[in-house]
Design a protein around this motif. Structure first.
Motif, PDB file in Angstrom:
ATOM      1  N   UNK A  44       0.807  -1.250   0.480  1.00 34.47           N
ATOM      2  CA  UNK A  44       0.110  -0.302  -0.123  1.00 34.47           C
ATOM      3  C   UNK A  44       0.574   1.555   0.036  1.00 34.47           C
ATOM      4  N   UNK A  45       2.026   1.427   1.058  1.00 39.62           N
ATOM      5  CA  UNK A  45       2.448   2.395   0.867  1.00 39.62           C
ATOM      6  C   UNK A  45       3.584   2.588  -0.072  1.00 39.62           C
ATOM      7  N   UNK A  46       3.865   1.709  -1.182  1.00 36.18           N
ATOM      8  CA  UNK A  46       4.654   1.648  -2.165  1.00 36.18           C
ATOM      9  C   UNK A  46       4.133   1.994  -3.229  1.00 36.18           C
ATOM     10  N   UNK A  47       2.803   1.458  -3.569  1.00 41.68           N
ATOM     11  CA  UNK A  47       2.024   2.120  -4.732  1.00 41.68           C
ATOM     12  C   UNK A  47       1.229   3.493  -4.265  1.00 41.68           C
ATOM     13  N   UNK A  48       0.934   3.981  -2.921  1.00 38.91           N
ATOM     14  CA  UNK A  48       0.374   4.693  -2.951  1.00 38.91           C
ATOM     15  C   UNK A  48       1.289   5.986  -2.902  1.00 38.91           C
ATOM     16  N   UNK A  49       2.574   5.685  -2.546  1.00 36.23           N
ATOM     17  CA  UNK A  49       3.578   7.105  -2.719  1.00 36.23           C
ATOM     18  C   UNK A  49       4.535   6.956  -4.311  1.00 36.23           C
ATOM     19  N   UNK A  50       3.760   5.957  -4.834  1.00 31.71           N
ATOM     20  CA  UNK A  50       5.293   5.664  -6.059  1.00 31.71           C
ATOM     21  C   UNK A  50       4.333   5.787  -7.022  1.00 31.71           C
ATOM     22  N   UNK A 108       2.750  10.038   0.541  1.00 32.31           N
ATOM     23  CA  UNK A 108       1.783  10.085  -0.340  1.00 32.31           C
ATOM     24  C   UNK A 108       1.597  11.609  -0.858  1.00 32.31           C
ATOM     25  N   UNK A 109       1.259  11.371  -2.568  1.00 27.74           N
ATOM     26  CA  UNK A 109       0.753  12.603  -3.432  1.00 27.74           C
ATOM     27  C   UNK A 109      -0.147  13.791  -2.181  1.00 27.74           C
ATOM     28  N   UNK A 177       8.923   3.781 -21.075  1.00 27.28           N
ATOM     29  CA  UNK A 177       7.673   4.766 -20.785  1.00 27.28           C
ATOM     30  C   UNK A 177       6.791   3.885 -20.650  1.00 27.28           C
ATOM     31  N   UNK A 178       6.300   3.846 -19.258  1.00 23.05           N
ATOM     32  CA  UNK A 178       5.235   3.393 -18.736  1.00 23.05           C
ATOM     33  C   UNK A 178       4.562   4.175 -18.650  1.00 23.05           C
ATOM     34  N   UNK A 179       2.881   3.716 -18.443  1.00 18.58           N
ATOM     35  CA  UNK A 179       1.448   4.812 -17.885  1.00 18.58           C
ATOM     36  C   UNK A 179       1.301   4.786 -16.432  1.00 18.58           C
ATOM     37  N   UNK A 180       1.289   5.432 -15.816  1.00 18.98           N
ATOM     38  CA  UNK A 180       1.243   5.941 -14.523  1.00 18.98           C
ATOM     39  C   UNK A 180       0.182   4.439 -14.251  1.00 18.98           C
ATOM     40  N   UNK A 181       0.905   3.478 -12.833  1.00 17.24           N
ATOM     41  CA  UNK A 181       0.789   2.986 -12.464  1.00 17.24           C
ATOM     42  C   UNK A 181      -0.191   2.786 -11.107  1.00 17.24           C
ATOM     43  N   UNK A 182      -0.089   4.204 -10.823  1.00 18.92           N
ATOM     44  CA  UNK A 182      -0.566   4.850  -9.429  1.00 18.92           C
ATOM     45  C   UNK A 182      -0.847   3.495  -8.560  1.00 18.92           C
ATOM     46  N   UNK A 183      -2.268   3.458  -7.549  1.00 20.96           N
ATOM     47  CA  UNK A 183      -2.493   2.542  -6.347  1.00 20.96           C
ATOM     48  C   UNK A 183      -3.775   1.994  -7.015  1.00 20.96           C
TER      49      UNK A 183
END
Length: 190
Positions: A44-50, A108-109, A177-183
């Motif tokens: 959760x932290x990884x996906x939400x921050x990154x 987190x943004x 280049x990848x699309x934004x993975x987001x949480x």
């Protein structure tokens, strides 16, 4: 797929006296170690921050892979909470010969731009320097290092340098280049 150039900067501290403090943010911000290895929480932290800065290297990790990583002696996750809500984290990972990597760090943004990042980074770096105090068998820390890249937030490099980290390596590589993975899908505007 399109390739883009990505610059990666590696920075280090070679003495605890290199660490420069940051002012504590206003309000009820606390930093607490997540002592129970939890793949769900760490992911959760990884996906939400990154998510918005294209962290993708751990998205394919299985639950057992997360568990194995988090259970390594000396791996620590320190979480900043703003009024009880996770705001960001720093993950410490010991390496050979007293070296500790700040493997992941960020907010987190919704919590960026509120002076939490400098405080969390300074706190996390201090915990890297005293890691062996909490983990018998680990050698005393001799060096703390991290890397940042041109995909990270615009204030990342400045924050690292303001905390006393010194640049020791720069690399430029082409990445797909990848699309934004987001949480979650469509979490951020394109």
């Amino acid at each position: 797929m399109t390739n883009i150039p990505v610059t990666t900067w590696s920075l280090e501290q070679t003495s605890p006296t290199d660490l420069l403090p940051a002012a504590a943010p206003e309000g009820d911000v606390r930093i607490i170690r997540s002592e129970v290895p939890s793949p769900e929480f760490s992911r959760f932290l990884y996906a939400s921050v990154g998510g918005d800065i294209l962290w993708i290297d751990r998205l394919s990790w299985t639950y057992p892979r997360w568990q194995e990583h988090l259970e390594r002696p000396g791996v620590e996750t320190w979480v900043a909470y703003d009024r009880g809500t996770p705001a960001g984290y720093v993950e410490l990972s010991p390496q050979d010969d007293g070296v500790v990597e700040i493997e992941y760090f960020g907010l987190i943004p919704a919590f960026r731009g509120r002076r939490i990042g400098g405080h969390l980074l300074a706190y996390g770096a201090a915990r890297a320097w005293d890691l062996a105090d909490r983990w018998p068998g680990l050698p005393p820390t001799k060096r703390v290092w991290l890397h940042t890249c041109s995909k990270d937030g615009e204030h990342a490099m400045d924050n690292y340098q303001r905390r006393g980290f010194k640049l020791f390596d720069t690399k430029v590589e082409e990445e797909t280049q990848v699309t934004t993975p987001g949480p979650w899908p469509a979490a951020y505007p394109a």
